[in-house]
Design an enzyme around this catalytic site. Structure first.
Site: not given
Length: 237
Positions: A119, A170, A187
């Protein structure tokens, strides 16, 4: 006798005539002076009126020049604001266009290529290619950049951060915000690779922590943006 009477008569008439002339001469003088005085006053009045007119024309000219300067200044500011808005929109469009080219790319922890990417590497690769920015390598460090944005103020191109616990682990890029406030983001997810998800999702919604704006309204990076790339030291999911 007759000659003497005639002489006195002529003398009398001459005297009366002379007095009449003198009287007329003396009386006529004030009339001439009065006429000249009135003429001078009229000329003075005309000069004053002309001076006032010249003064007013000068004031009007100054005001017109000032008004024109203000209009030019406003147009300059307006053109500058338009240029900034265009630059901002172009930068954000470039970021999102670059991000969509990664759709379907598989997830790989520590990966940084289109063969496999995590990510944070996805975010730094997109911002680097589309905006020439050098973001930190991991999500936790990326979360320290830019300006913090409340959820209701999120816009396209903003970064949003998530965590399972206290540590940010994240990151995604806001792809769109609907009229009813639904935020969709692109993402690199461990399950399906690079994809588009929604903050309304039962999985991602509870894990959302905050948003950050990396590109300001001028289409430029915020000054506190990192210029170095630290080594990976966090977990991305």
């Amino acid at each position: 006798m007759k000659k003497r009477v005639l002489f006195y008569l002529v003398a009398f008439v001459s005297t009366v005539s002379l007095q009449s002339c003198v009287t007329n001469y003396v009386v006529s003088q004030p009339a001439t002076y009065t006429k000249e005085y009135k003429t001078d006053a009229k000329l003075a009045s005309l000069d004053t009126k002309k001076a006032e007119q010249d003064k007013q024309r000068l004031i009007d000219s100054f005001l017109a020049e000032k008004a024109a300067s203000l209009v030019n200044a406003k147009n300059s500011i307006k053109n500058s604001e338009v240029a900034k808005a265009i630059k901002h929109n172009t930068t954000i469009d470039n970021i999102l266009n670059e991000a969509t080219t990664y759709l379907g790319t598989p997830y790989r922890y520590g990966g940084m290529t289109r063969n496999g990417i995590d990510c944070s590497a996805f975010v730094l690769s997109v911002f680097g290619a589309a905006a020439g920015l050098n973001l930190p390598r991991v999500a936790a460090s990326q979360s320290q950049e830019g300006e913090r944005i409340e959820k209701e103020n999120l816009q396209k191109g903003d970064l949003i951060f998530f965590s399972h616990g206290k540590r940010i682990s994240h990151v995604g890029i806001v792809e769109s915000v609907s009229e009813d406030g639904e935020v969709k983001f692109i993402h690199a997810a461990t399950s399906r690779g690079v994809m588009i998800s929604s903050l309304n999702d039962s999985y991602w919604g509870p894990k959302y922590r905050f948003g950050k704006r990396i590109i300001n309204e001028n289409g430029e990076a915020y000054q506190n943006l990192a210029t170095t790339t630290p080594a990976s030291n966090g977990t991305n999911f």
